[in-house]
Design a protein around this motif. Structure first.
Motif, PDB file in Angstrom:
ATOM      1  N   SER A   1       0.811  -1.215   0.000  1.00  0.00           N
ATOM      2  CA  SER A   1       0.000   0.000   0.000  1.00  0.00           C
ATOM      3  C   SER A   1       0.846   1.267   0.000  1.00  0.00           C
ATOM      4  CB  SER A   1      -0.920   0.010   1.223  1.00  0.00           C
ATOM      5  OG  SER A   1      -0.144   0.010   2.404  1.00  0.00           O
ATOM      6  N   GLY A   2       2.177   1.142   0.070  1.00  0.00           N
ATOM      7  CA  GLY A   2       3.044   2.304   0.021  1.00  0.00           C
ATOM      8  C   GLY A   2       3.512   2.797   1.375  1.00  0.00           C
ATOM      9  N   LEU A   3       3.067   2.155   2.446  1.00  0.00           N
ATOM     10  CA  LEU A   3       3.510   2.544   3.785  1.00  0.00           C
ATOM     11  C   LEU A   3       4.845   1.882   4.101  1.00  0.00           C
ATOM     12  CD1 LEU A   3       0.151   2.132   5.718  1.00  0.00           C
ATOM     13  CD2 LEU A   3       1.188   4.253   4.937  1.00  0.00           C
ATOM     14  N   PHE A   4       5.551   2.453   5.060  1.00  0.00           N
ATOM     15  CA  PHE A   4       6.802   1.865   5.514  1.00  0.00           C
ATOM     16  C   PHE A   4       6.588   1.245   6.884  1.00  0.00           C
ATOM     17  CE2 PHE A   4       8.291   4.884   2.379  1.00  0.00           C
ATOM     18  CZ  PHE A   4       9.258   4.145   1.721  1.00  0.00           C
ATOM     19  N   LYS A   5       7.013  -0.006   7.012  1.00  0.00           N
ATOM     20  CA  LYS A   5       6.796  -0.778   8.226  1.00  0.00           C
ATOM     21  C   LYS A   5       8.135  -1.095   8.874  1.00  0.00           C
ATOM     22  CE  LYS A   5       4.426  -4.973   9.674  1.00  0.00           C
ATOM     23  NZ  LYS A   5       3.686  -6.147   9.232  1.00  0.00           N
ATOM     24  N   HIS A   6       8.191  -1.041  10.212  1.00  0.00           N
ATOM     25  CA  HIS A   6       9.408  -1.405  10.928  1.00  0.00           C
ATOM     26  C   HIS A   6       9.128  -2.580  11.851  1.00  0.00           C
ATOM     27  CE1 HIS A   6       8.229   0.309  14.848  1.00  0.00           C
ATOM     28  NE2 HIS A   6       7.693   1.302  14.153  1.00  0.00           N
ATOM     29  N   GLY A   7      10.187  -3.254  12.229  1.00  0.00           N
ATOM     30  CA  GLY A   7      10.065  -4.423  13.092  1.00  0.00           C
ATOM     31  C   GLY A   7       9.920  -4.040  14.548  1.00  0.00           C
TER      32      GLY A   7
ATOM     33  N   ARG B   1       5.782  -5.316  19.203  1.00  0.00           N
ATOM     34  CA  ARG B   1       5.084  -5.267  17.923  1.00  0.00           C
ATOM     35  C   ARG B   1       5.802  -4.324  16.973  1.00  0.00           C
ATOM     36  NH1 ARG B   1      -0.316  -5.061  21.055  1.00  0.00           N
ATOM     37  NH2 ARG B   1       0.296  -2.927  21.394  1.00  0.00           N
ATOM     38  N   GLY B   2       5.609  -4.552  15.728  1.00  0.00           N
ATOM     39  CA  GLY B   2       6.121  -3.639  14.715  1.00  0.00           C
ATOM     40  C   GLY B   2       5.187  -2.450  14.566  1.00  0.00           C
ATOM     41  N   GLY B   3       5.554  -1.518  13.738  1.00  0.00           N
ATOM     42  CA  GLY B   3       4.719  -0.341  13.534  1.00  0.00           C
ATOM     43  C   GLY B   3       4.933   0.228  12.142  1.00  0.00           C
ATOM     44  N   TYR B   4       4.260   1.323  11.887  1.00  0.00           N
ATOM     45  CA  TYR B   4       4.324   1.982  10.592  1.00  0.00           C
ATOM     46  C   TYR B   4       4.897   3.383  10.757  1.00  0.00           C
ATOM     47  CZ  TYR B   4       1.398  -1.813   8.940  1.00  0.00           C
ATOM     48  OH  TYR B   4       0.930  -3.054   8.615  1.00  0.00           O
TER      49      TYR B   4
ATOM     50  N   PRO C   1      15.578   5.840  -2.026  1.00  0.00           N
ATOM     51  CA  PRO C   1      14.891   6.367  -3.200  1.00  0.00           C
ATOM     52  C   PRO C   1      14.331   5.299  -4.119  1.00  0.00           C
ATOM     53  CG  PRO C   1      17.263   6.588  -3.441  1.00  0.00           C
ATOM     54  CD  PRO C   1      17.015   6.092  -2.061  1.00  0.00           C
ATOM     55  N   TYR C   2      14.827   4.091  -4.056  1.00  0.00           N
ATOM     56  CA  TYR C   2      14.381   3.035  -4.979  1.00  0.00           C
ATOM     57  C   TYR C   2      13.454   2.030  -4.307  1.00  0.00           C
ATOM     58  CZ  TYR C   2      18.223   5.091  -7.483  1.00  0.00           C
ATOM     59  OH  TYR C   2      19.067   5.987  -8.090  1.00  0.00           O
ATOM     60  N   ALA C   3      12.977   2.334  -3.100  1.00  0.00           N
ATOM     61  CA  ALA C   3      12.089   1.417  -2.389  1.00  0.00           C
ATOM     62  C   ALA C   3      10.685   1.486  -2.946  1.00  0.00           C
ATOM     63  CB  ALA C   3      12.069   1.738  -0.907  1.00  0.00           C
TER      64      ALA C   3
END
Length: 115
Positions: A65-71, A92-95, A113-115
């Motif tokens: 969906s274009g969001l960035f998620k972290h562990g 928990r991970g988050g956004y 930039p290429y993600a």
């Protein structure tokens, strides 16, 4: 009075021959070698690739969906006296936050930039 033709007759003879020879050829039929063509700086500017920040790439992953998620954060070490409730909440991970909440997404896009 000395003229330039007297000092360097070979040089001028070659130039006059070339200019008179090329003047006889129509402009459309002349072929100029690529080494003789001067290139401007704007046409030969090199496009550089931007390097991905490897620390950000290891911590953040882009979702469909274009969001960035972290562990999960804060559960690696030093939490022996923490309650299970706190460990479950921090494990928990988050956004990444959006524009109005700190704009982490904008920073991550610059780092990756290429993600």
């Amino acid at each position: 009075m000395l003229s330039f033709t007297f000092l360097r007759p070979r040089l001028l003879a070659g130039i006059s021959f070339i200019t008179s020879f090329t003047a006889a050829i129509p402009l459309g039929l002349r072929s100029i070698p690529q080494s003789a063509v001067l290139r401007s700086k704007s046409s030969s500017t090199k496009k550089y690739k931007i390097k991905t920040h490897k620390g950000a790439a290891a911590r953040w992953h882009k979702t469909k969906s274009g969001l960035f998620k972290h562990g999960p954060i804060g559960v690696n070490h030093g939490n022996s006296n923490w309650s299970n409730r706190i460990l479950a909440r921090t494990g928990r991970g988050g956004y990444a936050l959006g524009k109005g909440e700190g704009n982490h997404i904008g920073r991550i896009k610059k780092l990756m930039p290429y993600a």
